[in-house]
Scaffold this active site. Structure first.
Site: not given
Ligand SMILES: Cc1cc2nc3c(=O)[nH]c(=O)nc-3n(C[C@H](O)[C@H](O)[C@H](O)COP(=O)(O)OP(=O)(O)OC[C@H]3O[C@@H](n4cnc5c(N)ncnc54)[C@H](O)[C@@H]3O)c2cc1C
Ligand code: FES
Ligand code: FES
Length: 1264
Positions: A48, A51, A147, A149, A397, A879, A1208
């Protein structure tokens, strides 16, 4: 003991492990420990953007510091070692001057409820401080900021005005707000030499939390040593910790090892044959690198396509810290995850280098990796091959909205062709087919040795794919039929894209194109009257600066009090009509820090949150906690109270509840109820025809079904209750002071005057916080009252979505007889509105009957309206309730007639217009001229003739929207003798609609003083007793009228003094009045019998929208290329506020008609209850060309200050988008099968799946 050190702006923070836990997030620390509540939260899963903060982080591979936007809800505090963090509070203040980003958002009126604003500001701040950027960069960077709104247009206008390619027209119509000083430092971009000194330290650290440990290390060997030493421990290798946003971690590990300082995992090497990537390179860095290398290395030119694909993953803040390996590991753990990283790497034949505790390095294909035991192993490298020009590559995609959405299906194709276009090798990879499927191996095989650009090859390929692709079906994922057909269509699209022009028919060629969305733009056309300023003056919201600097306080930002407790709901996990046989909270209550559990028997008064004594609000009681028989899956059963929010939520899950399920399955939709001939359907009203025609040339039958919409207020339902010496001080996120007070008094069985309700602002509502907030505020009040402790209850998104009702679904069956011109001779329509399990309180049936077709000649219409009570959470106003469905249903019939008779839909509407509403015709004609509708229609016809796989559609929808006069709201105006400044308190609720700004404008205008002298104070039950709900778009006007009256009273009292000193300034006058004991405090009440309302019961608002779309038939994806809106606002009191309302309402409606889909399983359990699977529009879904105009010289003589409401009505015109999509899809449909119905019914939102399937795909038609 090791101490974690980082900076928040200038201030160093040193945190001991004993002060926090390993899973304390940055968000938690900022809000709870550093008291920086400007940074918000909502979803806790990166979806969202509420944060977002910025962080200066040193890249270990370059030594350079970069400012990156990150989701503070995902960042573990312990990852911040050495970071410098910036929040909305720290980048600009009234003392230091405001940052240009804050200033721009204010000036362009980019805030409404403001709950998203600090996240918006900080996301932009990171971009702004990182170097040059273009308008396109800006627009591409906000996929993770929701957003609800504004409809995004003003936010984008604001931020694009800062871009290097912004021209004068982008700088906006505002003159500078003179008293907004700009931070001197940020006039020049920040020289980022500011990350904390500890960022340079290469000392490995271990933070010991007792039950777990956090390691900061600098080499792979150190990681392996730890894994070896703790071979039995559970562990996590922390890349960016973002994967928990996709799959919530349910168990915290014993050991965390942060990988983000290990250079070898972040770096890259390359030679002629390979590019070797450190596996924990962030997605952002991988994108940058891929773009760079694709330019300099011909055999790696395909990398630019990989970068484009990565651009579609998650959003900028997630990509800034999320890593490649983290993504691949997610795929390893959850094979069903349609990983885009896995897809693109597997499709180009990448391999992985793994290293284990035995220090052995092994190489593996990605496919084999999925079945390896990865315990004790690290993904060290990803090795990408060089691919020469004989390789053709493309990936796709397809998503429910433009950005920040996972794939419905993703696909990537790599073909090696010889000089005569024969296929030498093939890789065809798909995601989202089924968990074990990666390669279409048979299809790959069938291509080898064949000439690709030959229709016979294509048919063999598609047929093989058809046999080979076996999609599973797991709700809420789309249907197997769609996914299979889409997968084949994508393959066809790829072949069209690489086929030489001379081999492809000109009509098919555009099918191979990938849509490149232009940078969006908008125009806002209105007039103002300077002689009335500040009334009618286009000004930003008066709270905008506070919102952009994090100063604006929302309920959950209020500081914790001594003894603070938190509450969480326990929900029924059983289908509707199950009987609860026992509730056992003992396990939960044994947890350290859990204080209490309350259920229905603990309620001292009524188990009811909609007391009928709030007579303008509710007509029947709804139970607060389940009284025995479950009304709907996830109905609240009780509430747990604990020391912290996290603990309360955990404990709520531990409460054991036993049920006996009912024999009958729950009936979840109106169609289910009709099919079952349920007695939960009741007739609510009927209107009989008064004069039918007999020129019946055609009889048309149809149906129309639309379903729920989640309000998606960025601030979820919440309430803070503090016991005080005279009762309870309540701070609910309610739209109704009065209802909240009465409900709590009745639940607790205490006098009303012991409950003091106060609301400063709420973070969006859209109807959700009228009745439904009572559930939440009552539960918090009960807990606070019982324990005599302050209690906060803030619903997590998932609970909020599960337990709280949504927009009423609606169904219509109709038969219409028309003549050759489409004039209705008779209409039999049965309309059904679903009020959910309890129904009654917010039943739109009567209003639907009233609004249905009210601009058309209704004489020949027989209409019956029914309400239906499905076994789902009781629906609630959302709304423009009732008008949204009534107008769309009627307009859909007009479209149906036009399509069946091959007539112009606008002409059909004109033919059926009622003589009683001539203004509608004027609006239609104005729109036709202003938006050049006829010319564009011709162009669209030509375009559709010339293109088989891309189609366009256009639709014009008129609107007549009734605004009823109702209400009971006080206004109190106080004038202070020292300096003549004025404070106003009123009974309305500021929730983003700008009521406070309008009241301030009216007050300043009425008293003849500068706007700056007026301040609006929180609404409360002392100065506004018995206030009813702020709703129906009308409260702003009503409260403005009461303000006018209160000011009139004051002026009347001051008149004798003024006559004695005619030349005195306002300040002198006030002072003298005070000295002469003039009462400088006046109140006034708005009620619907005021003489100013001329005895009317309400008035009508006219509007007109024209939407144009372009639909890619091979993917089902539509782009809204242009929207024109004419909206009747009378003399707008505050045109920029009203423009914001129009744009915001329209975009919220667009979401309803396109991407927002609520899906239950057969038990009634909601499956779309996260940002991951419920998709309101994002920045790149809004109309590319968005024009809004308020008709000139259009005062409403009988209206309050000659104005009309805005909040609205514009939503009702957003069905034009669905109709335009249907026009486009219809054009493809008739080409696909001339015998099939040209018409297809509206059936929920026109999603990608809906459009695709209605285009009647048959791969036999996929030819060159
Ligand atoms: C809002 C949101 C939308 C997303 N949309 C998509 C999307 O559309 N398509 C898509 O493909 N992905 C999507 N993702 C996934 C995103 O790509 C992954 O969350 C991100 O790449 C994970 O990487 P990280 O470093 O944060 O992993 P972490 O959360 O830090 O780790 C995930 C896991 O990987 C393991 N790990 C990390 N590094 C290693 C390593 N070197 N070797 C072995 N294990 C390891 C950890 O132990 C853990 O279990 C989305 C994520 C979010 C939050
Ligand atoms: S959510 Fe963006 S102004 Fe209300
Ligand atoms: S992205 Fe929604 S609270 Fe962090």
């Amino acid at each position: 003991m090791n101490v974690l050190k980082f900076y928040i702006h200038e201030e160093e923070h040193a945190v001991k492990a004993s002060d926090v836990s390993p899973h304390t997030t940055l968000n938690n620390y900022l809000r709870k420990k550093a008291n920086l509540t400007g940074t918000k939260n909502m979803c806790f899963e990166g979806g969202c953007g509420a944060c977002i903060v910025a962080a200066a982080i040193k890249d270990p591979t370059t030594g350079r510091e970069e400012i990156l936007a990150v989701n503070s809800c995902l960042v573990p505090l312990y990852m911040c070692s050495g970071w410098r963090i910036f929040t909305a509070e720290s980048i600009g203040t009234s003392r230091t001057g405001y940052h240009p980003v804050q200033k721009a958002l204010v000036q362009f009126n980019g805030t409404q409820c403001g709950f998203c604003s600090s996240g918006m500001v900080m996301n932009m701040y990171a971009l702004y401080e990182s170097g040059d950027f273009t308008m396109r960069d800006v627009e591409n960077s906000f996929g993770g900021n929701i957003c609800r709104c504004t409809g995004y247009r003003p936010i984008m206008s604001a931020f694009k005005s800062l871009a290097s390619d912004a021209s004068k027209e982008h700088l906006g119509t505002f003159s500078d707000i003179e008293d907004i000083p700009v931070c001197k430092k940020s006039k020049e971009k920040c020289e980022i030499t500011c990350a904390s000194p500890c960022a340079n330290s290469k000392r490995s650290l271990c933070f010991d939390f007792g039950e777990s440990k956090w390691y900061k290390v600098f080499s792979i060997n150190e990681v392996l040593d730890i894994l070896e030493n703790y071979s039995d421990a559970t562990y996590m290798l922390v890349g960016g910790n973002t994967a928990t946003g996709v799959h919530r971690r349910t168990q915290e590990p014993d050991i965390y090892i942060a990988l983000n300082n290990i250079e070898t995992l972040l770096n890259y090497r390359m030679n002629d044959r390979n590019l070797i990537l450190g596996a924990n390179m962030t997605l952002t860095n991988a994108m940058k690198l891929f773009y760079k290398l694709s330019k300099s290395h011909q055999n790696f030119s395909y990398l630019s396509k990989l970068a484009q694909h990565i651009d579609l993953i998650a959003n900028v803040p997630v990509r800034n810290i999320g890593t490649l390996a983290g993504n691949l590991f997610l795929k390893h753990e959850h094979h069903e995850f349609a990983s885009d990283i896995y897809l693109i790497f597997e499709s180009v034949g990448a391999t992985l280098t793994l290293v284990g505790t035995d220090r052995e390095e092994t190489s593996t294909t990605l496919e084999d990796y999925l079945s390896l035991d990865m315990r004790g192993k690290i993904i060290k490298n990803i090795v990408l091959p060089a691919l020469d020009r004989t390789y053709k590559y493309q990936s796709y995609k397809i998503t429910p909205r433009a950005q920040n959405a996972h794939a419905l299906v993703n696909a990537a194709f790599l073909l090696k062709l010889d000089a005569s276009d024969k296929v030498e090798s093939a890789r065809i990879v798909y995601g989202a087919i089924n968990p074990s499927f990666t390669h279409a191996k048979k299809s790959e095989g069938c291509l080898i040795g064949k000439n690709l650009f030959d229709n016979r090859t294509l048919q063999t390929l598609f047929q093989t794919l058809d046999e080979e692709l076996v999609p599973n079906h797991v709700l809420p994922d789309p249907s197997p039929e769609f996914r299979k057909k889409l997968a084949i269509a994508l393959c066809y699209k790829f072949i069209l894209s690489i086929a030489p022009d001379d081999k492809v028919s000109p009509r098919n060629r555009s099918g191979g194109k990938i849509y490149v969305r232009p940078v969006s733009r908008g125009t806002q056309d209105y007039e103002t009257n300077e002689s009335l300023y500040p009334l009618t003056q286009p000004i930003p919201k008066i709270e905008a600066l506070a919102q952009c600097t994090g100063k604006a306080q929302y309920i959950m930002d209020m500081p914790d009090q001594p003894g603070q407790l938190y509450a969480a709901f326990v929900l029924a996990k059983a289908p509707a009509n199950s009987t609860i046989t026992s509730i056992n909270p003992n396990k939960a209550l044994k947890m350290k820090g859990v204080k209490a559990f309350y259920a229905k028997d603990d309620i001292p008064g009524d188990n009811d949150f909609t007391p009928t004594e709030a007579f303008l609000e509710f007509s029947r009681a709804e139970e607060m906690f389940c009284s025995g028989v479950v009304k709907y899956y996830f109905q609240p059963i009780g509430v747990i109270v604990a020391d912290s929010q996290e603990l309360a939520e955990k404990a709520a899950d531990m409460v054991q509840v036993n049920y006996v399920e009912a024999k009958e399955k729950p009936l979840l939709t109106i169609r289910d109820l009709i099919a079952a001939k349920s007695n939960k359907i009741s007739q609510e009203g009927k209107r009989d025809a008064t004069k039918k025609g007999n020129d019946i040339k055609n009889v048309i039958k149809g149906r129309f079904d639309i379903s729920w919409q989640y309000h998606y207020a960025m601030e979820t339902q919440c309430c803070f209750v503090v016991p005080s010496e005279d009762g309870l001080d309540m701070y609910p996120s309610t739209q109704s002071l009065g209802a909240a007070q009465i409900a709590a008094a009745k639940v607790l069985k205490i006098p009303t005057n012991e409950i003091n309700v106060s609301v400063r602002r709420i973070g969006g509502a859209y109807g959700a916080k009228i009745s439904r907030n009572g559930l939440v505020s009552n539960a918090a009040a009960l807990a606070a009252y019982k324990l005599q402790k302050p209690v906060k209850l803030s619903m997590p998104l998932i609970t909020n979505m599960n337990a709280i009702g949504k927009r009423n679904p609606f169904t219509m069956d109709y038969e219409v007889g028309v003549n050759d011109k489409g004039v209705i001779q008779y209409l039999n329509a049965s309309l059904y509105t679903d009020t959910g399990s309890e129904g009654g309180n917010e039943n739109p049936a009567a209003a639907i009957l009233n609004t249905f077709g009210n601009m058309y000649n209704r004489e020949p219409w027989d209409v019956t309206v029914y309400s239906a009570r499905s076994d789902t959470p009781t629906a609630t106003w959302c709304r423009a309730p009732s008008n949204t469905e009534a107008i769309a249903a009627m307009e859909s019939i007009m479209e149906h007639i036009a399509i069946e008779l091959n007539l112009d839909p606008i002409q059909v509407r004109l033919e059926n217009l009622s003589q009683a509403t001539p203004d509608v015709e004027k609006y239609i004609r104005d729109m036709m001229e202003w938006a050049e509708v006829d010319k564009r229609k011709k162009e669209i016809e030509e375009f559709n003739k010339a293109n088989r796989w891309i189609k366009k559609g256009i639709s014009v929808v008129p609107m007549l929207y009734p605004i009823p006069y109702f209400g009971y709201w006080h206004v109190l105006v106080s004038v202070y003798q020292l300096d003549g400044t004025v404070s106003v308190a009123h009974g309305g609720i500021e929730m983003g609609q700008g009521i406070n700004t309008k009241v301030a404008q009216v007050c300043a205008y009425a008293l003849g003083i500068p706007l700056e002298m007026v301040k609006i104070k929180p609404s409360n039950s002392l100065t506004s007793p018995n206030a009813v709900t702020t709703e129906s778009s009308f409260t702003s006007e009503a409260v403005c009228l009461a303000t006018l009256h209160a000011c009139g009273i004051l002026k009347e009292r001051m008149k004798p003094v003024k006559e004695k000193m005619p030349n005195a300034s306002w300040k002198e006058l006030v002072r003298q009045c005070y000295l002469e004991y003039v009462d400088l405090c006046a109140t006034s009440l708005f009620q619907p019998k005021l003489p100013d309302l001329n005895g009317l019961s309400g008035y009508m608002i006219y509007g007109m929208a024209c939407a144009e779309v372009e639909t890619d038939i091979l993917t089902g994806v539509s782009h809204i290329t242009r929207v024109d809106i004419l909206e009747d606002t009378g003399n707008s009191m505050s045109p920029e506020i009203d423009i914001g309302q129009v744009e915001g309402a329209f975009v919220m409606g667009m979401g309803y008609w396109t991407s927002e889909q609520i899906i239950f399983n057969e038990k009634g359990e909601l499956l779309t209850n996260r940002t991951w699977n419920y998709k309101p529009p994002g920045v790149k879904d809004i109309p590319i060309d968005f024009r809004v105009k308020f008709p000139k010289k259009n005062p409403f003589p009988l209206g309050i200050l000659k104005s009309k409401a805005t909040a609205e009505p514009p939503l009702c015109m957003s069905c034009s988008v669905a109709f335009a999509i249907r026009q486009a899809v219809g054009a493809a449909r008739s080409e696909a099968n001339a015998n099939d119905d040209k018409w297809y019914p509206i059936d929920g939102p026109s999603t990608v799946e809906n459009s695709f399937l209605n285009s009647l795909h048959d791969y036999k038609q996929y030819t060159l």
